[in-house]
Motif scaffolding. Structure first.
Motif, PDB file in Angstrom:
ATOM      1  N   GLN A   1      10.491 -42.640  15.308  1.00 45.92           N
ATOM      2  CA  GLN A   1       9.247 -43.057  15.934  1.00 45.92           C
ATOM      3  C   GLN A   1       9.536 -43.757  17.269  1.00 45.92           C
ATOM      4  OE1 GLN A   1       6.918 -44.846  12.949  1.00 45.92           O
ATOM      5  NE2 GLN A   1       5.080 -44.793  14.144  1.00 45.92           N
ATOM      6  N   LEU A   2      10.548 -44.622  17.306  1.00 41.57           N
ATOM      7  CA  LEU A   2      10.921 -45.296  18.539  1.00 41.57           C
ATOM      8  C   LEU A   2      11.342 -44.278  19.594  1.00 41.57           C
ATOM      9  CD1 LEU A   2      11.534 -47.827  20.197  1.00 41.57           C
ATOM     10  CD2 LEU A   2      13.802 -47.835  19.151  1.00 41.57           C
ATOM     11  N   GLU A   3      12.154 -43.302  19.178  1.00 41.78           N
ATOM     12  CA  GLU A   3      12.608 -42.282  20.118  1.00 41.78           C
ATOM     13  C   GLU A   3      11.436 -41.475  20.662  1.00 41.78           C
ATOM     14  OE1 GLU A   3      15.380 -38.299  20.038  1.00 41.78           O
ATOM     15  OE2 GLU A   3      15.872 -39.933  18.668  1.00 41.78           O
ATOM     16  N   ARG A   4      10.482 -41.166  19.811  1.00 43.68           N
ATOM     17  CA  ARG A   4       9.296 -40.420  20.244  1.00 43.68           C
ATOM     18  C   ARG A   4       8.499 -41.247  21.261  1.00 43.68           C
ATOM     19  NH1 ARG A   4       5.873 -38.552  15.449  1.00 43.68           N
ATOM     20  NH2 ARG A   4       5.688 -40.778  15.291  1.00 43.68           N
ATOM     21  N   GLY A   5       8.370 -42.556  21.036  1.00 40.58           N
ATOM     22  CA  GLY A   5       7.652 -43.428  21.957  1.00 40.58           C
ATOM     23  C   GLY A   5       8.347 -43.550  23.301  1.00 40.58           C
ATOM     24  N   LEU A   6       9.670 -43.568  23.279  1.00 36.97           N
ATOM     25  CA  LEU A   6      10.426 -43.679  24.528  1.00 36.97           C
ATOM     26  C   LEU A   6      10.247 -42.449  25.422  1.00 36.97           C
ATOM     27  CD1 LEU A   6      13.742 -45.338  23.306  1.00 36.97           C
ATOM     28  CD2 LEU A   6      11.970 -46.335  24.766  1.00 36.97           C
ATOM     29  N   LYS A   7       9.991 -41.306  24.818  1.00 32.94           N
ATOM     30  CA  LYS A   7       9.826 -40.079  25.600  1.00 32.94           C
ATOM     31  C   LYS A   7       8.625 -40.138  26.530  1.00 32.94           C
ATOM     32  CE  LYS A   7      12.105 -37.039  22.315  1.00 32.94           C
ATOM     33  NZ  LYS A   7      11.956 -35.915  21.380  1.00 32.94           N
ATOM     34  N   THR A   8       7.601 -40.893  26.147  1.00 38.99           N
ATOM     35  CA  THR A   8       6.395 -40.966  26.980  1.00 38.99           C
ATOM     36  C   THR A   8       6.245 -42.313  27.687  1.00 38.99           C
ATOM     37  OG1 THR A   8       5.044 -41.725  25.110  1.00 38.99           O
ATOM     38  CG2 THR A   8       5.151 -39.324  25.524  1.00 38.99           C
ATOM     39  N   LEU A   9       7.234 -43.188  27.575  1.00 36.68           N
ATOM     40  CA  LEU A   9       7.140 -44.525  28.154  1.00 36.68           C
ATOM     41  C   LEU A   9       6.869 -44.484  29.660  1.00 36.68           C
ATOM     42  CD1 LEU A   9       7.293 -47.586  27.851  1.00 36.68           C
ATOM     43  CD2 LEU A   9       9.769 -47.413  28.205  1.00 36.68           C
ATOM     44  N   ALA A  10       7.622 -43.693  30.395  1.00 39.58           N
ATOM     45  CA  ALA A  10       7.442 -43.641  31.850  1.00 39.58           C
ATOM     46  C   ALA A  10       6.028 -43.193  32.215  1.00 39.58           C
ATOM     47  CB  ALA A  10       8.478 -42.711  32.484  1.00 39.58           C
ATOM     48  N   LEU A  11       5.503 -42.204  31.498  1.00 40.50           N
ATOM     49  CA  LEU A  11       4.136 -41.745  31.763  1.00 40.50           C
ATOM     50  C   LEU A  11       3.109 -42.830  31.475  1.00 40.50           C
ATOM     51  CD1 LEU A  11       4.337 -38.205  30.120  1.00 40.50           C
ATOM     52  CD2 LEU A  11       4.233 -38.723  32.565  1.00 40.50           C
ATOM     53  N   ARG A  12       3.301 -43.542  30.371  1.00 37.43           N
ATOM     54  CA  ARG A  12       2.356 -44.594  29.991  1.00 37.43           C
ATOM     55  C   ARG A  12       2.390 -45.754  30.985  1.00 37.43           C
ATOM     56  NH1 ARG A  12       4.116 -46.554  25.053  1.00 37.43           N
ATOM     57  NH2 ARG A  12       5.931 -45.213  25.035  1.00 37.43           N
ATOM     58  N   VAL A  13       3.569 -46.162  31.396  1.00 41.33           N
ATOM     59  CA  VAL A  13       3.693 -47.267  32.358  1.00 41.33           C
ATOM     60  C   VAL A  13       3.095 -46.857  33.700  1.00 41.33           C
ATOM     61  CG1 VAL A  13       5.350 -48.661  33.663  1.00 41.33           C
ATOM     62  CG2 VAL A  13       5.633 -48.354  31.204  1.00 41.33           C
ATOM     63  N   ARG A  14       3.352 -45.642  34.135  1.00 42.96           N
ATOM     64  CA  ARG A  14       2.788 -45.158  35.394  1.00 42.96           C
ATOM     65  C   ARG A  14       1.256 -45.184  35.342  1.00 42.96           C
ATOM     66  NH1 ARG A  14       4.458 -39.738  35.892  1.00 42.96           N
ATOM     67  NH2 ARG A  14       6.532 -40.618  35.835  1.00 42.96           N
ATOM     68  N   GLN A  15       0.694 -44.735  34.221  1.00 45.74           N
ATOM     69  CA  GLN A  15      -0.765 -44.710  34.069  1.00 45.74           C
ATOM     70  C   GLN A  15      -1.338 -46.125  34.047  1.00 45.74           C
ATOM     71  OE1 GLN A  15      -2.542 -41.785  34.057  1.00 45.74           O
ATOM     72  NE2 GLN A  15      -4.307 -43.131  34.300  1.00 45.74           N
ATOM     73  N   GLN A  16      -0.673 -47.040  33.337  1.00 50.73           N
ATOM     74  CA  GLN A  16      -1.139 -48.430  33.294  1.00 50.73           C
ATOM     75  C   GLN A  16      -1.124 -49.046  34.692  1.00 50.73           C
ATOM     76  OE1 GLN A  16       1.574 -49.707  30.105  1.00 50.73           O
ATOM     77  NE2 GLN A  16      -0.231 -50.537  29.079  1.00 50.73           N
ATOM     78  N   ASN A  17      -0.076 -48.816  35.447  1.00 50.18           N
ATOM     79  CA  ASN A  17       0.023 -49.343  36.810  1.00 50.18           C
ATOM     80  C   ASN A  17      -1.082 -48.790  37.693  1.00 50.18           C
ATOM     81  OD1 ASN A  17       2.562 -51.075  37.478  1.00 50.18           O
ATOM     82  ND2 ASN A  17       3.257 -49.548  36.017  1.00 50.18           N
ATOM     83  N   ASP A  18      -1.280 -47.483  37.638  1.00 48.04           N
ATOM     84  CA  ASP A  18      -2.327 -46.857  38.455  1.00 48.04           C
ATOM     85  C   ASP A  18      -3.704 -47.386  38.061  1.00 48.04           C
ATOM     86  OD1 ASP A  18      -3.238 -44.838  40.423  1.00 48.04           O
ATOM     87  OD2 ASP A  18      -4.136 -43.907  38.646  1.00 48.04           O
TER      88      ASP A  18
END
Length: 142
Positions: free
Chosen positions: A1-18
């Motif tokens: 589950q952690l590994e699956r979450g890490l795969k989308t981390l960059a996308l999620r952080v980018r979206q939160q910032n935007d």
């Protein structure tokens, strides 16, 4: 589950910032808001430092209501963002520091620290930004 979450981390952080930047700019122009605290706004006192040190400006922002007595009504009218006691996660969460993290301080201590009764902190999530802006807009209307 952690590994699956890490795969989308960059996308999620980018979206939160935007989303945070766009929501901060929207709130800055809203009649019910006296000021917005977000390092990505050019008028933030530490904007230049943040721009040198960071690629993005983060997913956290705060804003102060012109009329602090309207905070309860605003929180009740939020439909997408969720009032919470703590912040973090992929969904947009809001908290009022005078009632949560700084509630044990006297009103005078909070005021001297810049924490008014109308201060609202937002941990911006990854929801559609137009939906978030609509949610805050309708919640801020009196």
């Amino acid at each position: 589950q952690l590994e699956r979450g890490l795969k989308t981390l960059a996308l999620r952080v980018r979206q939160q910032n935007d989303n945070a930047g766009r929501l901060a700019r929207f709130l800055q122009s809203h009649a019910a808001v006296s000021h917005v605290i977000y390092p990505g706004l050019p008028d933030h006192p530490d904007h230049a430092v943040a721009a040198r040190q960071m690629r993005e400006f983060g997913g956290m922002l705060s804003f102060e209501l012109r009329q602090p007595g309207h905070v309860d009504g605003m929180l009740k009218r939020l439909e997408l963002a969720t009032p919470a006691l703590s912040l973090g996660g992929v969904e947009t969460l809001v908290t009022v520091p005078s009632r949560t993290s700084h509630r044990t301080m006297s009103p005078e201590e909070r005021q001297s620290a810049g924490i008014g009764d109308g201060l609202v902190r937002v941990s911006v999530g990854i929801e559609d930004i137009d939906d978030l802006i609509h949610d805050f807009d309708q919640a801020l209307r009196t």
